[in-house]
Write a protein that holds these residues in place. Structure first.
Motif, mmCIF file in Angstrom:
data_model
loop_
_atom_site.group_PDB
_atom_site.id
_atom_site.type_symbol
_atom_site.label_atom_id
_atom_site.label_comp_id
_atom_site.label_asym_id
_atom_site.label_seq_id
_atom_site.Cartn_x
_atom_site.Cartn_y
_atom_site.Cartn_z
ATOM 1 N N HIS A 48 25.327 44.508 32.706
ATOM 2 C CA HIS A 48 25.846 45.485 33.509
ATOM 3 C C HIS A 48 26.243 46.685 32.863
ATOM 4 C CE1 HIS A 48 25.607 42.828 37.208
ATOM 5 N NE2 HIS A 48 26.116 41.978 36.247
ATOM 6 N N GLY A 49 26.419 46.761 31.348
ATOM 7 C CA GLY A 49 27.122 47.945 30.507
ATOM 8 C C GLY A 49 28.593 47.533 30.321
ATOM 9 N N ASP A 50 29.026 48.462 29.620
ATOM 10 C CA ASP A 50 30.365 48.264 29.359
ATOM 11 C C ASP A 50 31.219 49.498 30.120
ATOM 12 O OD1 ASP A 50 29.765 50.760 27.744
ATOM 13 O OD2 ASP A 50 30.145 49.877 25.841
ATOM 14 N N ASP A 51 30.805 50.294 31.070
ATOM 15 C CA ASP A 51 31.422 51.103 31.779
ATOM 16 C C ASP A 51 31.728 50.934 33.253
ATOM 17 O OD1 ASP A 51 28.961 51.331 32.559
ATOM 18 O OD2 ASP A 51 28.725 53.555 32.416
ATOM 19 N N LYS A 52 31.930 49.594 33.451
ATOM 20 C CA LYS A 52 32.063 49.404 35.017
ATOM 21 C C LYS A 52 33.596 49.256 35.060
ATOM 22 C CE LYS A 52 27.853 48.994 35.766
ATOM 23 N NZ LYS A 52 27.330 50.025 36.389
ATOM 24 N N ASP A 53 34.551 49.276 34.460
ATOM 25 C CA ASP A 53 35.987 48.887 34.646
ATOM 26 C C ASP A 53 36.277 47.785 35.411
ATOM 27 O OD1 ASP A 53 38.547 50.017 34.443
ATOM 28 O OD2 ASP A 53 38.464 50.822 36.531
ATOM 29 N N GLU A 54 35.532 46.630 34.848
ATOM 30 C CA GLU A 54 35.623 45.404 35.785
ATOM 31 C C GLU A 54 37.029 44.947 35.506
ATOM 32 O OE1 GLU A 54 34.240 44.357 31.487
ATOM 33 O OE2 GLU A 54 33.842 46.056 32.870
ATOM 34 N N LYS A 55 37.410 43.878 36.406
ATOM 35 C CA LYS A 55 38.658 43.210 36.537
ATOM 36 C C LYS A 55 38.019 41.658 36.145
ATOM 37 C CE LYS A 55 41.212 46.075 39.286
ATOM 38 N NZ LYS A 55 41.689 46.318 40.552
ATOM 39 N N TRP A 56 38.759 40.972 35.282
ATOM 40 C CA TRP A 56 38.437 39.466 34.986
ATOM 41 C C TRP A 56 39.304 38.709 35.452
ATOM 42 C CZ3 TRP A 56 34.003 37.865 32.259
ATOM 43 C CH2 TRP A 56 33.330 39.172 31.719
ATOM 44 N N ALA A 65 34.044 38.372 36.757
ATOM 45 C CA ALA A 65 34.091 39.734 36.394
ATOM 46 C C ALA A 65 33.890 40.437 37.800
ATOM 47 C CB ALA A 65 33.286 40.091 35.573
ATOM 48 N N GLU A 66 34.730 41.183 38.421
ATOM 49 C CA GLU A 66 34.618 41.952 39.710
ATOM 50 C C GLU A 66 34.596 43.276 39.262
ATOM 51 O OE1 GLU A 66 37.909 41.459 42.216
ATOM 52 O OE2 GLU A 66 36.401 41.040 44.039
#
Length: 155
Positions: A48-56, A65-66
């Protein structure tokens, strides 16, 4: 194929419970250095890339990861070892692929599509489509060009 939905139905309550408990939320810095969490993070970034501002989140079965991508909510689930298990995307009719929308609307033309959950596991892709009609609502399972009624409730 049924396995995909069984995983989603079984894991979703665990993930929801994990989200409800504030101490299970992890940012990427506190995700930990366990082999499973590191592998999950790497796999997530690869997909998904490293720019998704995901929450773990950590839950008994592994990691979640959301993130939001526009109007599409995405949940990516990994097992304890960090192996990708499945991805679930939730969106509205507007984002539904045309062929799936046409298939549903050709049979249930008096119903409104209110939400869609797209579940991907390995090479399988399943849509759970919630439709709302004048006298009832239904959850449909759409896969391989076929529709199956999962749940039907009269109003």
């Amino acid at each position: 194929m049924i396995y995909v939905l069984a995983i989603a139905v079984i894991c979703l309550p665990l993930v929801t419970r994990a989200q409800a408990t504030s101490n299970t939320f992890l940012n990427i810095q506190t995700l930990g250095s366990e082999r499973g969490s590191v592998k999950a993070a790497r796999e997530f970034w690869k997909r998904h890339g490293d720019d998704k501002d995901e929450k773990w989140y950590k839950f008994p079965g592994g990691y979640l990861a959301e993130f939001l991508d526009g109007d599409i909510g995405t949940k990516v689930v990994f097992d304890k070892k960090g192996n990708w298990t499945y991805t679930m995307r939730q969106y509205t009719e507007k984002e539904l692929p045309r062929d799936i929308r046409a298939l549903v609307k050709s049979t249930y033309y008096d119903f409104a599509i209110t939400w869609v959950k797209e579940v991907t596991q390995f090479q399988s892709l399943v849509y759970v489509v919630h439709i709302d009609g004048p006298e009832e609502w239904m959850d449909l399972i759409v896969r391989d060009g076929e529709i199956e009624v999962s749940r039907e409730v009269s109003k």
